[in-house]
Design a protein around this motif. Structure first.
Motif, PDB file in Angstrom:
ATOM      1  N   VAL A 138     -11.542 -78.767 -49.202  1.00  0.00           N
ATOM      2  CA  VAL A 138     -12.845 -79.413 -48.949  1.00  0.00           C
ATOM      3  C   VAL A 138     -13.640 -79.554 -50.239  1.00  0.00           C
ATOM      4  O   VAL A 138     -14.130 -80.639 -50.568  1.00  0.00           O
ATOM      5  N   VAL A 139     -13.776 -78.464 -50.983  1.00  0.00           N
ATOM      6  CA  VAL A 139     -14.642 -78.474 -52.165  1.00  0.00           C
ATOM      7  C   VAL A 139     -14.054 -79.313 -53.290  1.00  0.00           C
ATOM      8  O   VAL A 139     -14.760 -80.132 -53.907  1.00  0.00           O
ATOM      9  N   TRP A 140     -12.769 -79.142 -53.578  1.00  0.00           N
ATOM     10  CA  TRP A 140     -12.170 -79.899 -54.677  1.00  0.00           C
ATOM     11  C   TRP A 140     -12.124 -81.394 -54.361  1.00  0.00           C
ATOM     12  O   TRP A 140     -12.359 -82.227 -55.246  1.00  0.00           O
ATOM     13  N   THR A 141     -11.829 -81.741 -53.119  1.00  0.00           N
ATOM     14  CA  THR A 141     -11.815 -83.167 -52.748  1.00  0.00           C
ATOM     15  C   THR A 141     -13.223 -83.749 -52.800  1.00  0.00           C
ATOM     16  O   THR A 141     -13.425 -84.868 -53.291  1.00  0.00           O
ATOM     17  N   THR A 142     -14.194 -83.005 -52.318  1.00  0.00           N
ATOM     18  CA  THR A 142     -15.582 -83.459 -52.381  1.00  0.00           C
ATOM     19  C   THR A 142     -15.994 -83.724 -53.819  1.00  0.00           C
ATOM     20  O   THR A 142     -16.549 -84.788 -54.137  1.00  0.00           O
ATOM     21  N   ASP A 143     -15.713 -82.777 -54.686  1.00  0.00           N
ATOM     22  CA  ASP A 143     -16.118 -82.894 -56.091  1.00  0.00           C
ATOM     23  C   ASP A 143     -15.445 -84.074 -56.770  1.00  0.00           C
ATOM     24  O   ASP A 143     -16.087 -84.863 -57.480  1.00  0.00           O
ATOM     25  N   THR A 144     -14.142 -84.234 -56.543  1.00  0.00           N
ATOM     26  CA  THR A 144     -13.390 -85.303 -57.206  1.00  0.00           C
ATOM     27  C   THR A 144     -13.809 -86.679 -56.714  1.00  0.00           C
ATOM     28  O   THR A 144     -14.084 -87.590 -57.516  1.00  0.00           O
ATOM     29  N   LEU A 145     -13.871 -86.846 -55.399  1.00  0.00           N
ATOM     30  CA  LEU A 145     -14.210 -88.165 -54.847  1.00  0.00           C
ATOM     31  C   LEU A 145     -15.673 -88.517 -55.070  1.00  0.00           C
ATOM     32  O   LEU A 145     -16.008 -89.702 -55.223  1.00  0.00           O
ATOM     33  N   SER A 169     -24.267 -92.518 -53.230  1.00  0.00           N
ATOM     34  CA  SER A 169     -22.958 -93.063 -52.843  1.00  0.00           C
ATOM     35  C   SER A 169     -21.856 -92.045 -53.125  1.00  0.00           C
ATOM     36  O   SER A 169     -20.935 -91.855 -52.316  1.00  0.00           O
ATOM     37  N   GLY A 170     -21.939 -91.367 -54.271  1.00  0.00           N
ATOM     38  CA  GLY A 170     -20.954 -90.352 -54.595  1.00  0.00           C
ATOM     39  C   GLY A 170     -21.022 -89.173 -53.645  1.00  0.00           C
ATOM     40  O   GLY A 170     -19.988 -88.657 -53.205  1.00  0.00           O
ATOM     41  N   ALA A 171     -22.243 -88.750 -53.306  1.00  0.00           N
ATOM     42  CA  ALA A 171     -22.411 -87.620 -52.394  1.00  0.00           C
ATOM     43  C   ALA A 171     -21.830 -87.933 -51.021  1.00  0.00           C
ATOM     44  O   ALA A 171     -21.128 -87.110 -50.423  1.00  0.00           O
ATOM     45  N   ILE A 172     -22.108 -89.137 -50.517  1.00  0.00           N
ATOM     46  CA  ILE A 172     -21.595 -89.524 -49.196  1.00  0.00           C
ATOM     47  C   ILE A 172     -20.077 -89.698 -49.238  1.00  0.00           C
ATOM     48  O   ILE A 172     -19.360 -89.222 -48.348  1.00  0.00           O
ATOM     49  N   GLY A 173     -19.589 -90.390 -50.276  1.00  0.00           N
ATOM     50  CA  GLY A 173     -18.148 -90.581 -50.400  1.00  0.00           C
ATOM     51  C   GLY A 173     -17.408 -89.276 -50.535  1.00  0.00           C
ATOM     52  O   GLY A 173     -16.352 -89.070 -49.923  1.00  0.00           O
ATOM     53  N   GLY A 174     -17.961 -88.332 -51.331  1.00  0.00           N
ATOM     54  CA  GLY A 174     -17.338 -87.032 -51.483  1.00  0.00           C
ATOM     55  C   GLY A 174     -17.337 -86.242 -50.190  1.00  0.00           C
ATOM     56  O   GLY A 174     -16.359 -85.562 -49.863  1.00  0.00           O
ATOM     57  N   THR A 175     -18.429 -86.348 -49.427  1.00  0.00           N
ATOM     58  CA  THR A 175     -18.519 -85.627 -48.156  1.00  0.00           C
ATOM     59  C   THR A 175     -17.489 -86.137 -47.161  1.00  0.00           C
ATOM     60  O   THR A 175     -16.798 -85.346 -46.502  1.00  0.00           O
ATOM     61  N   VAL A 176     -17.369 -87.447 -47.045  1.00  0.00           N
ATOM     62  CA  VAL A 176     -16.391 -88.031 -46.123  1.00  0.00           C
ATOM     63  C   VAL A 176     -14.978 -87.595 -46.511  1.00  0.00           C
ATOM     64  O   VAL A 176     -14.180 -87.173 -45.662  1.00  0.00           O
ATOM     65  N   ALA A 177     -14.676 -87.667 -47.799  1.00  0.00           N
ATOM     66  CA  ALA A 177     -13.346 -87.275 -48.258  1.00  0.00           C
ATOM     67  C   ALA A 177     -13.096 -85.783 -48.025  1.00  0.00           C
ATOM     68  O   ALA A 177     -11.993 -85.376 -47.647  1.00  0.00           O
ATOM     69  N   GLY A 178     -14.130 -84.956 -48.250  1.00  0.00           N
ATOM     70  CA  GLY A 178     -13.991 -83.525 -48.030  1.00  0.00           C
ATOM     71  C   GLY A 178     -13.714 -83.186 -46.578  1.00  0.00           C
ATOM     72  O   GLY A 178     -12.902 -82.304 -46.276  1.00  0.00           O
ATOM     73  N   VAL A 179     -14.374 -83.892 -45.661  1.00  0.00           N
ATOM     74  CA  VAL A 179     -14.136 -83.668 -44.229  1.00  0.00           C
ATOM     75  C   VAL A 179     -12.706 -84.047 -43.863  1.00  0.00           C
ATOM     76  O   VAL A 179     -12.019 -83.314 -43.137  1.00  0.00           O
ATOM     77  N   VAL A 180     -12.253 -85.188 -44.372  1.00  0.00           N
ATOM     78  CA  VAL A 180     -10.881 -85.624 -44.093  1.00  0.00           C
ATOM     79  C   VAL A 180      -9.883 -84.600 -44.613  1.00  0.00           C
ATOM     80  O   VAL A 180      -8.922 -84.236 -43.922  1.00  0.00           O
ATOM     81  N   ALA A 181     -10.104 -84.105 -45.828  1.00  0.00           N
ATOM     82  CA  ALA A 181      -9.195 -83.113 -46.412  1.00  0.00           C
ATOM     83  C   ALA A 181      -9.193 -81.827 -45.596  1.00  0.00           C
ATOM     84  O   ALA A 181      -8.137 -81.232 -45.354  1.00  0.00           O
ATOM     85  N   GLY A 182     -10.367 -81.397 -45.160  1.00  0.00           N
ATOM     86  CA  GLY A 182     -10.451 -80.180 -44.370  1.00  0.00           C
ATOM     87  C   GLY A 182      -9.743 -80.299 -43.040  1.00  0.00           C
ATOM     88  O   GLY A 182      -9.020 -79.385 -42.615  1.00  0.00           O
ATOM     89  N   VAL A 183      -9.947 -81.413 -42.364  1.00  0.00           N
ATOM     90  CA  VAL A 183      -9.288 -81.640 -41.071  1.00  0.00           C
ATOM     91  C   VAL A 183      -7.782 -81.710 -41.255  1.00  0.00           C
ATOM     92  O   VAL A 183      -7.013 -81.192 -40.423  1.00  0.00           O
ATOM     93  N   ALA A 197     -13.138 -77.905 -36.981  1.00  0.00           N
ATOM     94  CA  ALA A 197     -12.711 -77.923 -38.381  1.00  0.00           C
ATOM     95  C   ALA A 197     -13.477 -78.985 -39.155  1.00  0.00           C
ATOM     96  O   ALA A 197     -13.888 -78.764 -40.300  1.00  0.00           O
ATOM     97  N   GLY A 198     -13.683 -80.138 -38.524  1.00  0.00           N
ATOM     98  CA  GLY A 198     -14.443 -81.205 -39.163  1.00  0.00           C
ATOM     99  C   GLY A 198     -15.891 -80.814 -39.402  1.00  0.00           C
ATOM    100  O   GLY A 198     -16.453 -81.105 -40.469  1.00  0.00           O
ATOM    101  N   LEU A 199     -16.496 -80.138 -38.431  1.00  0.00           N
ATOM    102  CA  LEU A 199     -17.884 -79.691 -38.595  1.00  0.00           C
ATOM    103  C   LEU A 199     -17.998 -78.653 -39.714  1.00  0.00           C
ATOM    104  O   LEU A 199     -18.939 -78.685 -40.516  1.00  0.00           O
ATOM    105  N   ALA A 200     -17.028 -77.729 -39.747  1.00  0.00           N
ATOM    106  CA  ALA A 200     -17.032 -76.725 -40.811  1.00  0.00           C
ATOM    107  C   ALA A 200     -16.850 -77.385 -42.174  1.00  0.00           C
ATOM    108  O   ALA A 200     -17.529 -77.036 -43.149  1.00  0.00           O
ATOM    109  N   ALA A 201     -15.952 -78.353 -42.243  1.00  0.00           N
ATOM    110  CA  ALA A 201     -15.721 -79.066 -43.499  1.00  0.00           C
ATOM    111  C   ALA A 201     -16.966 -79.841 -43.932  1.00  0.00           C
ATOM    112  O   ALA A 201     -17.308 -79.882 -45.118  1.00  0.00           O
ATOM    113  N   LEU A 202     -17.654 -80.433 -42.973  1.00  0.00           N
ATOM    114  CA  LEU A 202     -18.889 -81.159 -43.279  1.00  0.00           C
ATOM    115  C   LEU A 202     -19.924 -80.214 -43.885  1.00  0.00           C
ATOM    116  O   LEU A 202     -20.562 -80.530 -44.901  1.00  0.00           O
ATOM    117  N   LEU A 203     -20.102 -79.057 -43.253  1.00  0.00           N
ATOM    118  CA  LEU A 203     -21.055 -78.078 -43.766  1.00  0.00           C
ATOM    119  C   LEU A 203     -20.676 -77.622 -45.163  1.00  0.00           C
ATOM    120  O   LEU A 203     -21.526 -77.577 -46.076  1.00  0.00           O
TER     121      LEU A 203
END
Length: 271
Positions: A138-145, A169-183, A197-203
């Motif tokens: 979640v964190v690494w994908t969020t940061d990278t994306l 835009s980066g914050a939203i894009g990173g969040t979406v990618a982080g949720v996908v990675a977590g799920v 899992a998606g809710l936890a990843a979002l948080l």
């Protein structure tokens, strides 16, 4: 060697070491967590102090050393938290008596809880391994994306007074990618509830970005570009783990409420 080459080489080496110790868990990962906590405290005090500490001013280092030993030994979670609280209270009183402010107390809390959350989430069982992989994903994908989406899309700044380069835009894009990675990690791990899992990843994605902004604020507050130069091409340890450690603390709280303070991962991936 160019700075980019240096960043790539040091990044690959660090990733290999961290993933290997993550796989081993238990004592090796506790020592890694203690090393991270010690480096974070060193960088924090390096940024926030105007002059090098001497004599009684080294009390924060002594208290941090006690906490690092306790972390490496794997004392019960509540014992470690009590030691951290005692250390913070002592430093608050020490700073008030000497009129030196409370940055050392804040640094002790930030650094010790950073290492604590990572170590106690991982633990020694398979659930801890899955929980840490979930956190990393979640964190690494969020940061990278967030970086790449922000660069590609641009737009309004997220917090220009703190970190001028970050965009909504980066914050939203990173969040979406982080949720996908977590799920995805949760699905591959065989957890039954992808919604949770998606809710936890979002948080965790949101919290990790808040942690990133917090470190940027500390650096800007003290006129520092990087927390240190400990990592060739990357700056300091805090620069690399700022979002991770805050997200780890959030994940630890979730897991400990669902299971126990000593085995938080059982409340996340123990089913």
């Amino acid at each position: 060697m160019s700075n980019l080459q240096l960043r790539i080489i040091s990044g690959v080496i660090l990733a290999a070491i961290v993933l290997a110790l993550t796989w081993l868990g238990s004592v090796p990962f506790r020592f890694l967590s203690a090393l991270i906590a010690g480096a974070v405290f060193y960088e924090w005090t390096r940024m926030t102090r105007q002059t090098p500490a001497r004599g009684l001013e080294l009390l924060p280092e002594a208290l941090m050393a006690v906490l690092l030993v306790a972390l490496a030994l794997g004392v019960p979670a509540l014992t470690f938290l009590a030691l951290t609280l005692a250390g913070v209270v002592i430093l608050i009183a020490f700073g008030a008596a000497r009129g030196t402010g409370q940055w050392d107390a804040a640094g002790l809390a930030y650094a010790s809880l950073s290492g604590f959350a990572l170590a106690y989430i991982r633990g020694a069982d398979h659930a801890g391994f899955l929980a840490i992989l979930f956190l990393f994903a979640v964190v690494w994908t969020t940061d990278t994306l967030a970086y790449f989406v922000g660069r590609a899309v641009g737009g309004p700044k997220l917090a220009p007074a703190i970190s001028p380069g970050k965009t909504w835009s980066g914050a939203i894009g990173g969040t979406v990618a982080g949720v996908v990675a977590g799920v995805l990690v949760a699905t591959l791990a065989g957890t039954g509830n992808q919604g949770l899992a998606g809710l936890a990843a979002l948080l965790l994605s949101i919290v990790s970005q808040i942690g990133d902004l917090f470190e940027s604020w500390v650096k800007r507050r003290h006129g520092a570009k990087d927390s240190s130069q400990l990592i060739p091409g990357h700056g300091g340890v805090m620069d690399r783990v700022d979002g991770l450690v805050v997200a780890a603390l959030a994940l630890y709280v979730i897991g400990s409420l669902a299971a126990s303070p000593d085995s938080p991962a059982q409340g996340l991936f123990g089913g």
